[in-house]
Write an enzyme that holds these catalytic residues in place. Structure first.
Site, PDB file in Angstrom:
ATOM      1  N   SER A 197       0.795  -1.236   0.000  1.00 55.12           N
ATOM      2  CA  SER A 197       0.000   0.000   0.000  1.00 55.12           C
ATOM      3  C   SER A 197       0.823   1.279   0.000  1.00 55.12           C
ATOM      4  CB  SER A 197      -0.982   0.004   1.174  1.00 55.12           C
ATOM      5  OG  SER A 197      -2.096  -0.818   0.884  1.00 55.12           O
ATOM      6  N   LYS A 207       0.112   3.439  -2.946  1.00 54.54           N
ATOM      7  CA  LYS A 207      -0.974   4.414  -3.030  1.00 54.54           C
ATOM      8  C   LYS A 207      -0.448   5.824  -3.279  1.00 54.54           C
ATOM      9  CE  LYS A 207      -4.620   2.069  -0.425  1.00 54.54           C
ATOM     10  NZ  LYS A 207      -4.021   0.728  -0.349  1.00 54.54           N
ATOM     11  N   SER A 216      -6.262   3.392   3.852  1.00 51.95           N
ATOM     12  CA  SER A 216      -5.634   2.461   2.916  1.00 51.95           C
ATOM     13  C   SER A 216      -6.672   1.570   2.230  1.00 51.95           C
ATOM     14  CB  SER A 216      -4.591   1.610   3.649  1.00 51.95           C
ATOM     15  OG  SER A 216      -3.595   1.161   2.768  1.00 51.95           O
ATOM     16  N   ARG A 232       5.691  -1.028  12.758  1.00 54.01           N
ATOM     17  CA  ARG A 232       6.274  -0.261  11.652  1.00 54.01           C
ATOM     18  C   ARG A 232       6.538   1.180  12.084  1.00 54.01           C
ATOM     19  NH1 ARG A 232       1.467  -1.473   7.548  1.00 54.01           N
ATOM     20  NH2 ARG A 232       0.397  -0.863   9.474  1.00 54.01           N
TER      21      ARG A 232
END
EC number: 3.5.2.6
Length: 265
Positions: A70, A73, A118, A250
């Protein structure tokens, strides 16, 4: 003025394939402790825009390419805006009525919320409208990763041929920050607005997460930059993520490194 307070002895190396402006990258293996603490493996790459210097805990992995998931994006939004597939950040994309596991996907969205949550189905529709030929041309103009869109046009970033490394993410993000990509300044401005993740009196973060699950190894991403009063620090991290239980790591690990180096308080 914030100065990188690197606490380890650095190994300086020249690495082919890292951002062209970077002749020397410095490795700080002390950052590995942040991954070890969470029983994981991964890489964090930082780029000091003022000093034109790059830092990482793992030079080899920093240059290893993975599916963007993602994080794609970001370029997908830029292309959709520039080609008129998306009019602006206010255009509403109607929910198709199909109930999906992620509750936030099951409603109408605009570009800002589709990026924030997302929303894969929205971006798949962008890609279908863009089409293979235009998508390939634009990614080549961006010099984005290996530029390989083999696979389905609406999922190649999830399970197709495209791959990008952490250092290549940094190169792409730097061009976006400086409005140097081959799209309009308006498109870049809107996407940077959509990337806004955090803002306070000390810093602003613009970023995008990613989680690659369809092809092994499963990888988590967080890429973006930290805006300070007197500098910008770009970052790209990826880490092994066999299950979704560690998705929050993350951001957590990246921020631990940013705090260790006194970039954020």
């Amino acid at each position: 003025m914030r100065v990188l307070a690197l606490s380890a002895v650095f190994l300086v190396a020249s690495i082919i394939g890292m951002p062209a402006v970077a002749k020397e990258w410095q490795e700080n293996k002390s950052w590995n402790a942040h991954f070890t603490e969470h029983k994981s493996q991964g890489v964090v790459v930082l780029w000091n825009e003022n000093k034109q210097q790059g830092f990482t805990n793992n030079l080899k992995r920093a240059n290893q390419a993975f599916l963007p998931a993602s994080t794609f994006k970001i370029p997908n939004s830029l292309i959709a805006l520039d080609l008129g597939v998306v009019k602006d950040e206010h255009q509403v994309f109607k929910w198709d009525g199909q109930t999906r596991d992620i509750a936030t996907w099951n409603r109408d969205h605009n570009l800002i919320t589709a990026m924030k949550y997302s929303v894969v189905p929205v971006y798949q529709e962008f890609a279908r409208q863009i089409g293979e030929a235009r998508m390939s041309k634009m990614l080549h103009a961006f010099d984005y990763g290996n530029e390989d869109i083999s696979g389905n046009v609406d999922s190649f970033w999830l399970d197709g041929g495209i791959r990008i490394s952490a250092t290549e993410q940094i190169s792409f993000l730097r061009k976006l920050y400086h409005n140097k990509l081959h799209v309009s300044e308006r498109s870049q401005r809107i996407v940077k607005q959509a990337m806004l993740t955090e803002a306070n009196g000390d810093y602003i973060i613009r970023a995008k997460t990613g989680y690659s699950t369809r092809i092994e190894p499963k990888i988590g991403w967080w890429v973006g930059w930290v805006e300070l009063d007197d500098n910008v620090w770009f970052f790209a991290m990826n880490m092994d993520m066999p299950t979704s239980d560690g998705l929050g790591l993350r951001q957590a690990i990246t921020k631990e490194v940013l705090k260790q180096e006194k970039i954020i308080p």
